[in-house]
Design a protein around this motif. Sequence first.
Motif, mmCIF file in Angstrom:
data_model
loop_
_atom_site.group_PDB
_atom_site.id
_atom_site.type_symbol
_atom_site.label_atom_id
_atom_site.label_comp_id
_atom_site.label_asym_id
_atom_site.label_seq_id
_atom_site.Cartn_x
_atom_site.Cartn_y
_atom_site.Cartn_z
ATOM 1 N N GLY A 496 12.196 -6.356 -15.756
ATOM 2 C CA GLY A 496 13.502 -6.259 -15.120
ATOM 3 C C GLY A 496 13.490 -6.459 -13.624
ATOM 4 N N LYS A 497 12.322 -6.761 -13.049
ATOM 5 C CA LYS A 497 12.231 -6.994 -11.600
ATOM 6 C C LYS A 497 11.860 -8.448 -11.336
ATOM 7 C CE LYS A 497 10.204 -5.172 -7.338
ATOM 8 N NZ LYS A 497 11.513 -4.885 -6.729
ATOM 9 N N ALA A 498 12.466 -9.023 -10.309
ATOM 10 C CA ALA A 498 12.195 -10.415 -9.954
ATOM 11 C C ALA A 498 11.519 -10.469 -8.583
ATOM 12 C CB ALA A 498 13.483 -11.227 -9.942
ATOM 13 N N TYR A 499 10.326 -11.050 -8.552
ATOM 14 C CA TYR A 499 9.634 -11.299 -7.289
ATOM 15 C C TYR A 499 9.796 -12.778 -6.945
ATOM 16 C CZ TYR A 499 7.160 -6.831 -7.891
ATOM 17 O OH TYR A 499 6.843 -5.506 -8.043
ATOM 18 N N THR A 500 10.115 -13.074 -5.701
ATOM 19 C CA THR A 500 10.206 -14.463 -5.257
ATOM 20 C C THR A 500 9.279 -14.673 -4.068
ATOM 21 O OG1 THR A 500 12.065 -13.992 -3.780
ATOM 22 C CG2 THR A 500 12.584 -14.700 -6.040
ATOM 23 N N SER A 501 8.820 -15.906 -3.937
ATOM 24 C CA SER A 501 7.935 -16.220 -2.813
ATOM 25 C C SER A 501 8.081 -17.687 -2.443
ATOM 26 C CB SER A 501 6.472 -15.927 -3.194
ATOM 27 O OG SER A 501 5.601 -16.300 -2.145
ATOM 28 N N PHE A 502 8.362 -17.922 -1.169
ATOM 29 C CA PHE A 502 8.321 -19.291 -0.643
ATOM 30 C C PHE A 502 7.057 -19.426 0.193
ATOM 31 C CE2 PHE A 502 9.207 -22.406 2.759
ATOM 32 C CZ PHE A 502 9.242 -23.532 1.947
ATOM 33 N N GLU A 503 6.241 -20.399 -0.150
ATOM 34 C CA GLU A 503 4.919 -20.542 0.458
ATOM 35 C C GLU A 503 4.816 -21.881 1.190
ATOM 36 O OE1 GLU A 503 2.321 -20.108 -2.899
ATOM 37 O OE2 GLU A 503 3.551 -18.448 -3.655
ATOM 38 N N PRO A 504 4.985 -21.874 2.504
ATOM 39 C CA PRO A 504 4.816 -23.127 3.260
ATOM 40 C C PRO A 504 3.354 -23.533 3.311
ATOM 41 C CG PRO A 504 5.223 -21.282 4.740
ATOM 42 C CD PRO A 504 5.379 -20.746 3.357
ATOM 43 N N ARG A 505 3.109 -24.832 3.276
ATOM 44 C CA ARG A 505 1.765 -25.391 3.390
ATOM 45 C C ARG A 505 1.810 -26.523 4.412
ATOM 46 N NH1 ARG A 505 -0.082 -24.317 -1.981
ATOM 47 N NH2 ARG A 505 0.956 -22.367 -2.560
ATOM 48 N N ALA A 506 0.826 -26.583 5.275
ATOM 49 C CA ALA A 506 0.789 -27.649 6.282
ATOM 50 C C ALA A 506 -0.655 -27.953 6.657
ATOM 51 C CB ALA A 506 1.575 -27.251 7.524
ATOM 52 N N SER A 507 -0.958 -29.236 6.740
ATOM 53 C CA SER A 507 -2.270 -29.693 7.214
ATOM 54 C C SER A 507 -2.051 -30.816 8.217
ATOM 55 C CB SER A 507 -3.126 -30.209 6.056
ATOM 56 O OG SER A 507 -3.416 -29.176 5.137
ATOM 57 N N LEU A 508 -2.836 -30.811 9.278
ATOM 58 C CA LEU A 508 -2.722 -31.805 10.341
ATOM 59 C C LEU A 508 -4.075 -32.423 10.601
ATOM 60 C CD1 LEU A 508 -1.293 -33.139 12.858
ATOM 61 C CD2 LEU A 508 -1.999 -31.091 14.124
ATOM 62 N N ARG A 509 -4.086 -33.765 10.735
ATOM 63 C CA ARG A 509 -5.321 -34.460 11.088
ATOM 64 C C ARG A 509 -5.095 -35.323 12.318
ATOM 65 N NH1 ARG A 509 -5.743 -40.154 9.712
ATOM 66 N NH2 ARG A 509 -4.521 -39.886 11.611
ATOM 67 N N PHE A 510 -5.982 -35.151 13.306
ATOM 68 C CA PHE A 510 -5.974 -36.008 14.485
ATOM 69 C C PHE A 510 -7.224 -36.870 14.445
ATOM 70 C CE2 PHE A 510 -7.450 -36.911 18.807
ATOM 71 C CZ PHE A 510 -6.352 -37.625 19.298
ATOM 72 N N LEU A 511 -7.031 -38.194 14.387
ATOM 73 C CA LEU A 511 -8.142 -39.136 14.289
ATOM 74 C C LEU A 511 -8.549 -39.582 15.690
ATOM 75 C CD1 LEU A 511 -9.882 -40.722 12.202
ATOM 76 C CD2 LEU A 511 -8.222 -42.580 12.412
ATOM 77 N N GLY A 512 -9.686 -39.050 16.172
ATOM 78 C CA GLY A 512 -10.149 -39.416 17.504
ATOM 79 C C GLY A 512 -10.684 -40.825 17.550
ATOM 80 N N SER A 513 -11.399 -41.219 16.497
ATOM 81 C CA SER A 513 -11.920 -42.577 16.355
ATOM 82 C C SER A 513 -12.251 -42.776 14.887
ATOM 83 C CB SER A 513 -13.186 -42.768 17.214
ATOM 84 O OG SER A 513 -14.285 -42.056 16.672
ATOM 85 N N GLU A 514 -12.861 -43.906 14.565
ATOM 86 C CA GLU A 514 -13.252 -44.139 13.179
ATOM 87 C C GLU A 514 -14.363 -43.206 12.736
ATOM 88 O OE1 GLU A 514 -14.302 -48.243 13.072
ATOM 89 O OE2 GLU A 514 -12.246 -48.892 12.663
ATOM 90 N N LYS A 515 -14.995 -42.503 13.688
ATOM 91 C CA LYS A 515 -16.133 -41.655 13.360
ATOM 92 C C LYS A 515 -15.837 -40.157 13.370
ATOM 93 C CE LYS A 515 -19.748 -44.857 14.892
ATOM 94 N NZ LYS A 515 -20.289 -45.042 13.538
ATOM 95 N N TRP A 516 -14.756 -39.718 14.008
ATOM 96 C CA TRP A 516 -14.522 -38.276 14.046
ATOM 97 C C TRP A 516 -13.038 -37.954 14.015
ATOM 98 C CZ3 TRP A 516 -11.826 -35.820 17.986
ATOM 99 C CH2 TRP A 516 -11.622 -36.555 19.164
ATOM 100 N N SER A 517 -12.758 -36.738 13.538
ATOM 101 C CA SER A 517 -11.374 -36.266 13.491
ATOM 102 C C SER A 517 -11.357 -34.749 13.601
ATOM 103 C CB SER A 517 -10.687 -36.701 12.190
ATOM 104 O OG SER A 517 -11.329 -36.119 11.073
ATOM 105 N N LEU A 518 -10.218 -34.228 14.044
ATOM 106 C CA LEU A 518 -9.974 -32.787 14.103
ATOM 107 C C LEU A 518 -8.875 -32.438 13.104
ATOM 108 C CD1 LEU A 518 -9.972 -32.195 17.971
ATOM 109 C CD2 LEU A 518 -11.850 -31.782 16.358
ATOM 110 N N LYS A 519 -8.998 -31.251 12.500
ATOM 111 C CA LYS A 519 -8.035 -30.869 11.471
ATOM 112 C C LYS A 519 -7.630 -29.410 11.626
ATOM 113 C CE LYS A 519 -10.195 -34.077 8.205
ATOM 114 N NZ LYS A 519 -10.682 -34.286 6.825
#
Length: 799
Positions: A496-519
């Motif tokens: 008889g009880k309702a639990y709700t949850s909104f779960e945001p998800r986010a991923s970011l990638r910065f490509l410094g060059s063809e050899k490396w990236s930050l995330k």
Amino acid sequence: MKYLFVYLLLLFAVGALNAQNYTISGYIRDKASAENLIGANVYEPDLQAGTTSNEYGFFSLTLPRGKHTVDFSFIGYKKQSMVLDLKRDSNLNIELEMLAEIEEVTVYGTEGSKVDRTQMSMAEIQTSTLTKIPVLLGEPDVLKVIQLLPGVQSGAEGTSGIYVRGGGPDQNLFLLDGVPVYNASHLFGFFSVFNPSAVNSVKLYKGGFPARFGGRLSSVVDIRMKEGNMKEFKGEFSIGLISSRFSFEGPIKKDKTSFIISGRRTYIDLLARPVMKIVNKSTDGYDYTGGYYFYDLNAKVNHIFSEKSRLYFSSYLGLDKAYAIDEGYYVDDHIRYNEKFENGLKWGNVTNALRWNYLFSPRLFSNLTLTHSNYNFNVGEESYIFNTKDKTKTEDFFSYDSGIRDIALKMDFDYSSSKRHAVKFGIENIFHRFSPGVNHVKYVDGENTTQSADTTYGNTAVKANELRLYAEDIFELSPKIKLNVGGHFSLFNVQGKAYTSFEPRASLRFLGSEKWSLKASYAKMSQYVHLLTTSTISLPTDLWLPATKNVKPQIAHQWALGGVYKLPKGFDLSVEFFYKTMDNLIEYSEGASFTGIGNSWENKIETGKGWSYGMEVLFEKNIGKTTGWLGYTLSKSDRQFENLNFGEVFPAKYDRRHDISLALTHKFNDHIDIGASWVFGSGNATTLALQEYSTASGSYNYWNPSIEYYGGRNNYRMPAYHRLDVAVNFHKQKKHGMRTWSFGLYNAYSRQNPFYLDWGYDTQHGYNEDGWYYENSKGVLKQVSLFPLIPSISYTYKF
């Protein structure tokens, strides 16, 4: 959540209006078997546009009108390039040929490249690695290989359980062809239920979870079964020290319908039974037998209706059983009475999945899935005495049952609106039925039926319904910045009880060059099931329980920051930092256990919180004759419960400060390859008494109990753990197939690693200088070790 679906509608509109773009789509397969390749790369180098094939081998890439050179590649396969003149949407089915040796494939600008992809905290396990990395008793095991990755810790010595980034064993979602497996362990946790002969791909997500996943806090282990050879019949069988396994696959109708069936069974009980009968044969008419075995069976069928429509059905069945039987007879007053006493423990999983893929357009791929999952365990004992004269029977029976059953319907979509957008969205509804624990007691007096009893008591079944919606989009803001943004919404109805949850998800990638990236990534996760456990190994007595009107669902927030650097000669270096908080965790109250009469499990628990943080380093090589990785984890995981440990913070029982793992394989030639792994872990936390006080007054009283003072939960660190495993495989091509002999050493230098610690006594006795006999007992901390050096041998034949 509504804004995400408005965004999806806009993407559909943009895709429809952009008439100068056309889409190439199709399936990428193994040329020899037509097995779909999951995660294969599709890349247009001039535009730096790319994608990867999904879990069904399907890809879709939208490009501008005109000529393009498109590369198709996959690790361990020859790259294939095609020149296309796009004037309309095109359907392509690509078949890649396997390489004899894994060569380097340079892929930049596609989501398949580790440097470029937005997904972080994810690892893929090559299926060839599963049979080369040495493990306990030579039994290839998916989870034991996963334990060698940074951020993943094992439980007790030799077990297959995993503890990811400070989380508990219940916080790992094991998916077998998309179906949850609740207890993934055989042999009390020493082996996993996943037969490597049936496995096509393995992915581990430790954080940065895509929006399509939900229901657990710490990890997702996504395992996909093989689909069966469409071209010809193939098979293999393997005989090891404790079990044998087989796999057989082939076309039912060539290039149209295929199947695969794989199975395993241990035979310790079959080998030991005759020996036990001889050893325990008695002269008083009683015989004792006992044993343990497990088996599992995987089966899958897939059928292609057309290029737009195909159907899959997959099934798993597994069971563990331990038993002890004592039977015989006695004679009283010239009457013979036959007796039998039996104790048993069994647990098992059943999963089924029916999936239908349909291609609405080259840009819109759909998958409709109906799944069923059932986990159950039973512990019990029964006995009877049979009066051979009066033909009366007195019976005594007790059993304890617990389990969980799910039925789910899910619809998933993959949509490619343009070369810069890859969208996934879907909906799922799950019906849960939890059986937290039911006792059944029966007594029948054969001579006096009025003394008989038959009753059932314990926790009542709990039914719940869970609704999930998700949407995610991988898109480029610029050539250097790529995002994966989405949301996961869930609704859980219970009592008889309702639990709700909104779960945001986010991923970011910065490509410094063809050899490396930050995330960087952030993910909120909700979990509507709990696991009550009392040990660091996976036992069937661990209870799966739902969130209820009195017990809230678990919630976690995880942040991660890292980077990837591509080194020369096929080496990759990745570093990640993570921080995770967890709320509404549960533990047994002091002195409580899974048994008990007239006491609901909700009255046996305490609710608290936890947090973990750390750093992970992975240095790996996936090409060439020598492949493998070196991983290091520095982490800390704590818990706090108001009514446990006096409300003070204490380390989680799977907290480990330092963890190092080295896994290597080397191929000398087509006939010989070797594998080796070395692990080191600083001591796990455990609870030990610090002092003992006698309650006896005056002279010593042997029967007077003592009082132990602990000082805190998990107040002691066990000695460091380290172990070296090695294995060598000898292959030979025979007339009808490939024969392989495998030899291995588990714990090669026979390190006495701690399984658990406990206080004991060392007693010294003898005669003193005056000739008097003396005996002194001194309390000492004793270590129990489980596995010394253990050799293994197995024989495998592939045809």
